[in-house]
Design an enzyme around this catalytic site. Structure first.
Site, short mmCIF file in Angstrom:
data_model
loop_
_atom_site.label_atom_id
_atom_site.label_comp_id
_atom_site.label_asym_id
_atom_site.label_seq_id
_atom_site.Cartn_x
_atom_site.Cartn_y
_atom_site.Cartn_z
N HIS A 1 -15.47 -20.68 39.72
CA HIS A 1 -16.82 -20.52 40.35
C HIS A 1 -16.93 -21.51 41.79
O HIS A 1 -16.86 -22.74 41.13
CB HIS A 1 -18.06 -20.61 39.68
CG HIS A 1 -17.99 -19.26 38.78
ND1 HIS A 1 -18.81 -19.24 37.37
CD2 HIS A 1 -17.76 -18.00 39.01
CE1 HIS A 1 -18.85 -18.11 36.95
NE2 HIS A 1 -18.01 -17.32 37.86
N ARG B 1 -10.19 -13.00 37.31
CA ARG B 1 -10.80 -11.94 37.82
C ARG B 1 -9.48 -10.90 37.93
O ARG B 1 -8.30 -11.40 37.86
CB ARG B 1 -11.14 -12.00 39.37
CG ARG B 1 -12.51 -13.03 39.39
CD ARG B 1 -12.69 -13.41 40.72
NE ARG B 1 -13.77 -14.30 40.94
CZ ARG B 1 -13.57 -15.48 41.46
NH1 ARG B 1 -12.39 -16.05 41.11
NH2 ARG B 1 -14.75 -16.33 41.33
N ARG C 1 -13.84 -11.10 31.47
CA ARG C 1 -14.22 -12.46 32.13
C ARG C 1 -15.87 -13.04 31.46
O ARG C 1 -15.84 -14.04 31.05
CB ARG C 1 -14.36 -12.33 33.53
CG ARG C 1 -14.67 -13.31 34.38
CD ARG C 1 -14.52 -13.16 35.75
NE ARG C 1 -15.14 -14.02 36.81
CZ ARG C 1 -14.44 -15.21 37.09
NH1 ARG C 1 -13.33 -15.43 36.79
NH2 ARG C 1 -15.10 -16.01 38.13
N HIS D 1 -14.12 -7.10 34.40
CA HIS D 1 -15.08 -8.36 34.43
C HIS D 1 -15.90 -8.43 33.17
O HIS D 1 -16.49 -9.50 32.97
CB HIS D 1 -16.10 -7.96 35.67
CG HIS D 1 -16.38 -9.08 36.55
ND1 HIS D 1 -15.64 -9.60 37.18
CD2 HIS D 1 -17.68 -9.71 36.77
CE1 HIS D 1 -16.19 -10.92 38.10
NE2 HIS D 1 -17.36 -10.71 37.59
N TYR E 1 -24.30 -17.75 32.18
CA TYR E 1 -23.51 -17.72 30.99
C TYR E 1 -24.15 -18.25 29.78
O TYR E 1 -24.29 -18.28 28.59
CB TYR E 1 -22.10 -17.93 30.81
CG TYR E 1 -21.12 -17.03 31.81
CD1 TYR E 1 -21.23 -15.71 31.47
CD2 TYR E 1 -20.82 -17.66 33.03
CE1 TYR E 1 -20.44 -14.69 32.38
CE2 TYR E 1 -20.30 -16.61 33.79
CZ TYR E 1 -20.11 -15.25 33.53
OH TYR E 1 -19.40 -14.39 34.19
N LYS F 1 -10.76 -16.43 45.09
CA LYS F 1 -11.40 -16.27 46.19
C LYS F 1 -11.16 -17.21 47.32
O LYS F 1 -11.25 -18.54 47.16
CB LYS F 1 -12.85 -16.07 46.00
CG LYS F 1 -13.32 -14.77 45.38
CD LYS F 1 -14.82 -14.63 45.21
CE LYS F 1 -15.29 -13.56 44.26
NZ LYS F 1 -16.78 -13.45 44.22
#
Length: 299
Positions: free
Chosen positions: A268, A147, A245, A242, A277, A171
């Site tokens: 993730h 990210r 990404r 993004h 994806y 995150k």
């Protein structure tokens, strides 16, 4: 209506939930909107929030044409808030679980074709310190799928050239180790050797990527760099970081990577997010089939 409790709730989100700055801003904006709505319907404080008020507030957002994604986020913000109020004894019961969650539509992300990704990185003007920096930024974003906030948070010591890896803090402060390919390592080496020393200042600290004044590169600047560099090469979709990404994840799967590995690389929390994806890859295969197979095109 909520002015007295929002500062304490903000502290809770930061200290106990460890939410990102983006989530914090979004949640507080949602709750300020709820506060304004509560005032208009005559509520005097958070103790008067109930499921009927929350449903009416969300219904008003829907009538205003807000997207499903925004409605889902506002529902999540309300649930987090009412759970906090209930645990503090402000509410006698928690109305949050009674709220339905709008089903989010997941649009397939725009990605670069592999040839376009190669052309972007091979044809970029990488002259001068800023050119070396920008090439390293795009190589790392595409090469690792990280990210933009993770990229801007990188320090010099996060790059392990002996192991060809980079340490990434994602995150919630979760740490992961991501492989670095030779092009990204080469671009980083050029930036560190011939670019960064030209812009570094005493205030730079350990930041890997720097702005023109020597401070840590901001995410807004990184997004502008990506848009600008893609436009300079031309004849390809305009993508934000993004989008690189998304492209990295799609190309990994197209190259035979398994979902679990891609999940670990991207950071993730849920495999369900990574599965998006697979649909992108299938759509790409269908497009190739339609164009290349003698019976692929519809009559």
């Amino acid at each position: 209506m909520l002015d007295e409790v929002l500062p304490e709730f903000t502290t809770f989100l930061k200290a106990e939930r460890d939410v990102s700055e983006h989530t914090l801003r979004a949640y507080l904006g949602d709750l300020r909107d709820l506060s304004r709505y509560g005032t208009t319907v005559g509520l005097s404080g958070p103790a008067e929030l109930d499921v009927h008020v929350l449903r009416a507030w969300l219904a008003r957002q829907y009538a205003m044409g807000l997207s499903r994604a925004t409605l889902a986020r506002r529902t999540a913000a309300a649930r987090t808030f009412t759970r906090w109020l209930y645990r503090r004894g402000v509410l006698p019961s928690d109305p949050g679980p009674l709220l339905g969650t709008p089903k989010r539509t997941r649009d397939l992300p725009t990605v670069l074709a592999q040839d376009d990704a190669d052309r972007l990185l091979d044809e970029m003007d990488a002259t001068g310190p800023i050119g070396l920096r920008d090439l390293a930024i795009l190589e790392v974003l595409y090469g690792t799928g990280m990210r933009v906030s993770e990229l801007c948070g990188l320090d010099v010591d996060d790059i392990d050239t002996a192991r060809n890896t980079v340490r990434v803090f994602g995150k919630g402060g979760k740490e992961r180790t991501v492989p670095l390919g030779e092009p990204a390592l080469r671009a980083l080496g050029d930036w560190m050797r011939a670019g960064r020393p030209s812009v570094v200042t005493e205030a730079s600290g350990p930041a890997l990527f720097l702005g023109v004044r020597g401070g840590r590169l901001h995410a807004t600047s990184a997004r502008r760099i990506v848009h600008t560099r893609i436009a300079e090469v031309g004849e390809m979709p305009d993508l934000a970081p993004h989008g690189l990404r998304h492209s990295a994840a799609t190309h990994l799967l197209e190259g035979g990577a398994d979902l679990r590995s891609v999940q670990e690389i991207l950071g993730h929390a849920s495999l369900q997010t990574t599965q998006l994806y697979t649909h992108v890859s299938v759509e790409r295969l269908k497009q190739v089939h339609r164009q290349a197979h003698p019976r692929g095109a519809a009559d």
